[in-house]
Design a protein around this motif. Structure first.
Motif, PDB file in Angstrom:
ATOM      1  N   GLU A 100       0.549  -0.787  -0.069  1.00  0.00           N
ATOM      2  CA  GLU A 100      -0.032  -0.266  -0.100  1.00  0.00           C
ATOM      3  C   GLU A 100       1.024   1.353   0.163  1.00  0.00           C
ATOM      4  N   TYR A 101       2.133   1.229   1.121  1.00  0.00           N
ATOM      5  CA  TYR A 101       2.528   2.374   1.016  1.00  0.00           C
ATOM      6  C   TYR A 101       3.467   2.652  -0.582  1.00  0.00           C
ATOM      7  N   ILE A 102       4.135   1.709  -1.061  1.00  0.00           N
ATOM      8  CA  ILE A 102       4.781   1.733  -2.233  1.00  0.00           C
ATOM      9  C   ILE A 102       3.997   2.144  -3.092  1.00  0.00           C
ATOM     10  N   ALA A 103       2.687   2.118  -3.204  1.00  0.00           N
ATOM     11  CA  ALA A 103       1.830   2.265  -4.486  1.00  0.00           C
ATOM     12  C   ALA A 103       1.184   3.857  -4.477  1.00  0.00           C
ATOM     13  N   GLU A 104       0.799   4.340  -2.819  1.00  0.00           N
ATOM     14  CA  GLU A 104       0.524   5.334  -2.401  1.00  0.00           C
ATOM     15  C   GLU A 104       2.122   6.659  -3.374  1.00  0.00           C
ATOM     16  N   GLN A 105       3.164   6.176  -2.994  1.00  0.00           N
ATOM     17  CA  GLN A 105       4.304   6.329  -2.889  1.00  0.00           C
ATOM     18  C   GLN A 105       4.335   7.166  -4.642  1.00  0.00           C
ATOM     19  N   PHE A 106       4.272   5.220  -5.481  1.00  0.00           N
ATOM     20  CA  PHE A 106       5.059   5.895  -6.841  1.00  0.00           C
ATOM     21  C   PHE A 106       3.163   6.683  -7.465  1.00  0.00           C
ATOM     22  N   LYS A 107       2.652   6.528  -6.586  1.00  0.00           N
ATOM     23  CA  LYS A 107       1.513   7.509  -7.684  1.00  0.00           C
ATOM     24  C   LYS A 107       1.677   8.959  -7.181  1.00  0.00           C
ATOM     25  N   THR A 108       2.065   8.625  -5.864  1.00  0.00           N
ATOM     26  CA  THR A 108       2.513  10.649  -5.639  1.00  0.00           C
ATOM     27  C   THR A 108       3.100  10.747  -6.660  1.00  0.00           C
ATOM     28  N   ILE A 109       4.134  10.282  -6.829  1.00  0.00           N
ATOM     29  CA  ILE A 109       5.186  10.579  -7.798  1.00  0.00           C
ATOM     30  C   ILE A 109       5.155  11.518  -8.677  1.00  0.00           C
ATOM     31  N   GLN A 110       4.360  10.111  -9.512  1.00  0.00           N
ATOM     32  CA  GLN A 110       4.340   9.906 -11.137  1.00  0.00           C
ATOM     33  C   GLN A 110       2.954  11.193 -10.834  1.00  0.00           C
ATOM     34  N   MET A 414      12.673   5.052  -7.811  1.00  0.00           N
ATOM     35  CA  MET A 414      13.311   3.322  -8.403  1.00  0.00           C
ATOM     36  C   MET A 414      12.669   2.333  -7.772  1.00  0.00           C
ATOM     37  N   LEU A 415      12.472   1.058  -8.530  1.00  0.00           N
ATOM     38  CA  LEU A 415      12.281  -0.289  -7.994  1.00  0.00           C
ATOM     39  C   LEU A 415      13.219  -0.402  -8.583  1.00  0.00           C
ATOM     40  N   VAL A 416      13.908  -1.532  -7.722  1.00  0.00           N
ATOM     41  CA  VAL A 416      15.276  -1.567  -8.249  1.00  0.00           C
ATOM     42  C   VAL A 416      15.306  -3.581  -7.875  1.00  0.00           C
ATOM     43  N   MET A 417      15.101  -4.425  -8.852  1.00  0.00           N
ATOM     44  CA  MET A 417      15.318  -5.852  -8.124  1.00  0.00           C
ATOM     45  C   MET A 417      16.113  -6.814  -8.823  1.00  0.00           C
ATOM     46  N   ALA A 418      16.999  -7.432  -8.313  1.00  0.00           N
ATOM     47  CA  ALA A 418      17.533  -8.624  -9.095  1.00  0.00           C
ATOM     48  C   ALA A 418      18.474  -7.742  -9.055  1.00  0.00           C
ATOM     49  N   SER A 419      19.535  -7.122  -7.974  1.00  0.00           N
ATOM     50  CA  SER A 419      20.055  -5.687  -8.602  1.00  0.00           C
ATOM     51  C   SER A 419      20.906  -5.105  -8.129  1.00  0.00           C
ATOM     52  N   ASN A 420      22.455  -4.558  -7.996  1.00  0.00           N
ATOM     53  CA  ASN A 420      22.882  -4.060  -6.816  1.00  0.00           C
ATOM     54  C   ASN A 420      23.981  -3.089  -7.455  1.00  0.00           C
ATOM     55  N   PRO A 421      23.260  -1.905  -8.662  1.00  0.00           N
ATOM     56  CA  PRO A 421      23.537  -0.867  -9.193  1.00  0.00           C
ATOM     57  C   PRO A 421      24.077  -0.187  -8.375  1.00  0.00           C
ATOM     58  N   VAL A 422      24.669   0.425  -7.195  1.00  0.00           N
ATOM     59  CA  VAL A 422      26.120   0.479  -6.061  1.00  0.00           C
ATOM     60  C   VAL A 422      26.893  -0.153  -6.553  1.00  0.00           C
ATOM     61  N   LEU A 435      22.085   7.959  -6.266  1.00  0.00           N
ATOM     62  CA  LEU A 435      20.766   6.954  -5.795  1.00  0.00           C
ATOM     63  C   LEU A 435      20.135   7.826  -4.782  1.00  0.00           C
ATOM     64  N   LYS A 436      20.838   8.171  -3.930  1.00  0.00           N
ATOM     65  CA  LYS A 436      20.305   9.316  -2.302  1.00  0.00           C
ATOM     66  C   LYS A 436      19.721  10.113  -2.838  1.00  0.00           C
ATOM     67  N   LYS A 437      19.623  10.751  -3.838  1.00  0.00           N
ATOM     68  CA  LYS A 437      19.032  12.118  -4.308  1.00  0.00           C
ATOM     69  C   LYS A 437      17.498  12.047  -4.481  1.00  0.00           C
ATOM     70  N   LEU A 438      17.644  10.286  -4.960  1.00  0.00           N
ATOM     71  CA  LEU A 438      15.321   9.628  -4.687  1.00  0.00           C
ATOM     72  C   LEU A 438      14.819  10.510  -3.722  1.00  0.00           C
ATOM     73  N   ARG A 439      13.634  10.628  -4.604  1.00  0.00           N
ATOM     74  CA  ARG A 439      12.316  10.876  -3.606  1.00  0.00           C
ATOM     75  C   ARG A 439      12.124   9.279  -2.345  1.00  0.00           C
ATOM     76  N   PHE A 440      12.278   8.411  -3.283  1.00  0.00           N
ATOM     77  CA  PHE A 440      11.554   6.737  -2.815  1.00  0.00           C
ATOM     78  C   PHE A 440      12.031   6.011  -3.875  1.00  0.00           C
ATOM     79  N   LEU A 441      12.914   5.116  -3.057  1.00  0.00           N
ATOM     80  CA  LEU A 441      13.729   3.739  -3.699  1.00  0.00           C
ATOM     81  C   LEU A 441      13.025   2.479  -2.644  1.00  0.00           C
ATOM     82  N   VAL A 442      13.174   1.840  -3.927  1.00  0.00           N
ATOM     83  CA  VAL A 442      12.274  -0.444  -3.228  1.00  0.00           C
ATOM     84  C   VAL A 442      13.502  -1.265  -4.266  1.00  0.00           C
ATOM     85  N   VAL A 443      14.089  -1.906  -3.313  1.00  0.00           N
ATOM     86  CA  VAL A 443      14.574  -2.794  -3.813  1.00  0.00           C
ATOM     87  C   VAL A 443      14.692  -3.772  -2.629  1.00  0.00           C
ATOM     88  N   VAL A 444      14.274  -4.697  -4.507  1.00  0.00           N
ATOM     89  CA  VAL A 444      13.742  -6.307  -4.039  1.00  0.00           C
ATOM     90  C   VAL A 444      14.911  -7.421  -4.424  1.00  0.00           C
TER      91      VAL A 444
END
Length: 730
Positions: A100-110, A414-422, A435-444
């Protein structure tokens, strides 16, 4: 016998039972199959990996990574609950609240920043089903153009080159079983002995059968030990060897004129430029003698059959695409393709590096290797997905360019899945700041990786032993990976997470899958009549040995060898590439006098998030070591085994030295499997290939400095150290 003793004995027998799980190694592109035996003795569990001798690719072999792959699965460091960051600390929350929190954040940001402000960043270790679904989720669930993945850093140069030269990109044009019959094999920038060790016996068989093996690599490696000829090239200068060889092949009559005339296009331009190729200049530029270049060309030219393989040593450059195209000129010029024991191979690195780039994770791709810029392709996929073609986003940008877009605040979530871009991106200090500038970062992820440490929310994902799905190995063989170990409580599969997120975003339609096979059935339809056609492949058909794509119908046996009679361009012809090398290469200077190149170790995989949590693997390679020639080390006051600092224009890192006389004196080598201050990508260059956006991982001018300053008296490069005076810590 008392009831107590009966119960005790029954309990002990039950605890002593074995559980056998058929699975695949989760690491490299060979995808070796095995049985993992889990034995419970009283309260202790013991695991043993047994290779599958009927595996048509590995032929019953496992390497040290495969044998110990299960160790990260049972690690007590696994994330088993969604974690949200509150006041800098991660706190467990329920799945429902997390979604619910992710959906809310993504919707708001978009709503505030635009649809394309949210990005998806995937990985080459995802199953085909999950790679496909991530692409669909980005474009349908999020309606963003911004999606790419870490495979951009692996196969993009070879993939783009093969697409342009042949009209199709598949790792190998022939099955591995044909290697044994080749009379000449060129291994350019590939160290299979460490990176894909279970296929090394194919090359040993070829050598036993009389093959002449040429290895092109700045270092002496386990692979170069197999070579009859080792060309110790300057990092990044591989194209000069290829052009020198083509010049010799032409001058000495080794070109297949009939093949060139009937099956290729563009050779007239190459022929017109060949007189301008000076062999001595090629030798000077590449660091390989003219006589060695001549010998390599003659051996390849006179051989009745032959293979040419490339990998990251040739490809991970800002001119990686052109490097590969120049080598493909050799293949096409001699007609060594489209027949038994003749072909080209790009040795894929990641577990599903092949399948991961075929079904929509790349910024410019749609499933089936369709182009997102082709209206006909867009219309077909839009119909499969039940949307209007106009609602399908356009082309995004590459993986590293997404980091630049974050820095420019064009991407704010950003949604990061199965990766470690840093860790995996070049210029990683910049990437971490971005990445620290992002308003919201989700990592799976399964673990709190270096990237996950920066996340606002972490979602726990399943392991290879728990997650069923298909993988496509380096041959293009689509195989089924079973999942016979239950997931830890609180963990979800990547595909389940995507379906749940889509539902939370109000996009449940099109994401109501209940198992991986249902996703694959849609993937089959989405790939139908595409370049990577999986439509004839089913779970039932690939239970045992898999099928090599393209496979256009359920009666088709698959296609182990490509180009028997035609290439995949509309005119059926392969394309030559101009021989001129136009790129300005990174050059050493007084400030940065040494060239750094990077690569893999046998014990570790990618950024080490999983392998560094395997005690047996970590004990074999506890930290990164910089391979440096003793003469070079003496010049700069670096003791063997000492910690020292590397600096480049991008940044600095700390590493320990490891003397080796098997590397060029002007070059040092470091592995990329560690993060934080030990991440070699803190210093690597972000220069991008203009064709495929591959970063310049393999060449970076650096300087090395002892952590204890010393006063040195030199006698030039490799000169003797005459005086040493400690000056204190730097």
């Amino acid at each position: 016998m008392s009831d107590f003793l009966k119960h005790f004995r029954t309990e002990q027998l039950e605890k002593g039972k074995e559980k056998i799980m058929d699975t695949k190694c989760p690491y490299c592109s060979v995808q070796c199959t095995m049985s993992l035996i889990e034995e419970k003795i009283i309260t202790r569990k013991r695991f043993k990996a047994k290779p599958n001798k009927s595996d048509p690719t590995s032929e019953g072999r496992l390497c040290i990574k495969g044998v110990n792959a299960h160790q990260h699965v049972i690690s007590n460091e696994r994330v088993t609950h969604p974690l949200i960051k509150i006041d800098g600390e991660f706190v467990k929350i329920p799945w429902e609240l997390a979604l619910e929190y992710i959906a809310e954040q993504f919707k708001t940001i978009q709503r505030e920043d635009g649809k394309d402000a949210v990005a998806a960043y995937g990985g080459g270790s995802l199953t085909n089903e999950e790679a496909y679904l991530l692409g669909k989720f980005a474009r349908v669930g999020l309606q963003t153009k911004h999606i790419d993945y870490n495979g951009r850093f692996c196969m993009s140069a070879a993939a783009t080159a093969a697409n342009h030269a042949f009209g199709i990109d598949r790792g190998l044009t022939n099955g591995l079983h044909e290697i044994k019959d080749a009379k000449c094999i060129i291994l350019a920038g590939t160290n299979i002995a460490d990176c894909q060790p279970t296929i090394l016996p194919y090359f040993r068989k070829a050598k036993k059968n009389g093959a002449y093996i040429i290895v092109i690599d700045p270092r002496e490696t386990g692979t170069s030990k197999l070579a009859d000829l080792h060309l110790q090239v300057k990092p990044g200068k591989d194209a000069y060897i290829a052009n020198g060889m083509l010049k010799v092949l032409s001058d000495e009559g080794f070109l297949d004129e009939e093949f060139i005339k009937n099956r290729t296009d563009g050779f007239d331009h190459v022929l017109a430029d060949l007189p301008s190729i000076d062999l001595e200049e090629m030798a000077q530029q590449s660091g390989v003698s003219a006589e060695q270049i001549k010998l390599a060309a003659r051996k390849y030219g006179e051989a009745e059959t032959g293979f040419l393989f490339t990998a990251r040593g040739v490809e991970q450059h800002a001119n990686g695409y052109e490097n590969v195209r120049h080598f493909l000129n050799l293949v096409l010029g001699t007609g060594k393709i489209g027949k038994h024991a003749c072909g080209y191979g790009a040795i894929t690195g990641q577990g599903n590096g092949q399948g991961g780039r075929e079904h929509g994770q790349k910024a410019d791709q749609l499933p089936g290797y369709r182009s997102i810029e082709n209206k006909e392709h867009r219309e077909y996929i839009a119909k499969v997905w039940g949307i209007d073609e106009k609602d399908l986003p356009g082309k995004g940008v590459s993986a590293y360019e997404m980091m630049e877009a974050i820095d420019q605040e064009e991407i704010t979530a950003m949604l990061v899945m199965a990766s470690n871009p840093v860790v995996s991106n070049p210029n990683s200090i910049f990437v971490e700041k971005a990445l620290k500038k992002l308003r919201f970062l989700v990592v799976v992820d399964m673990f709190v990786s270096e990237t996950a440490e920066l996340a606002d929310l972490i979602l726990p994902s399943s392991s290879y032993l728990e997650d069923e799905g298909t993988m496509t190995n380096l041959e293009g063989r689509v195989t089924l990976r079973k999942a016979e170990r239950p997931m830890p409580k609180g963990v979800k599969h990547d595909w389940e997470i995507l379906c749940d997120l889509a539902s939370a975003l109000g996009k449940k339609e099109g994401f109501s899958f209940s198992k991986a096979e249902e996703i694959f059935e849609e993937l089959r339809l989405a790939s139908k009549e595409g370049i990577a056609d999986y439509s004839g492949i089913t779970y039932n058909r690939i239970k045992e040995v898999g099928i090599i794509w393209p496979c256009p119908d359920t009666n088709h046996p698959g296609t182990p060898r490509l180009f028997d009679s035609s290439f995949s361009h509309r005119d059926g012809k392969a394309k030559f590439y101009p021989v001129q090398v136009s790129r300005q290469f990174p050059e050493i200077s007084d400030e940065f006098p040494i060239l750094l190149t990077t690569g893999r170790l046998m014990e570790h995989y990618l950024t080490g998030v999983q392998t560094r949590r395997s005690p047996d693997l970590l004990s074999r390679a506890k930290e990164p070591l910089l391979e440096i020639h003793p003469d070079t080390a003496a010049t700069y006051g670096i003791d063997n085994g000492a910690l020292f600092q590397i600096d480049s224009k991008q940044g600095s890192m700390i590493i320990r030295s490891n003397y080796s006389d098997k590397i060029r004196r002007d070059t040092v080598f470091a592995p990329f499997h560690w993060g934080d201050s030990q991440s070699i990508n803190r210093v690597t260059s972000p220069a991008l290939d203009p064709f495929c956006k591959m970063p310049e991982f393999k060449v970076c001018p650096i300087r090395v400095s002892p952590l204890v300053e010393r006063k040195l008296v030199h006698q030039g490069q490799g000169g003797k150290q005459n005086e040493t005076v400690d000056q204190g810590s730097s």
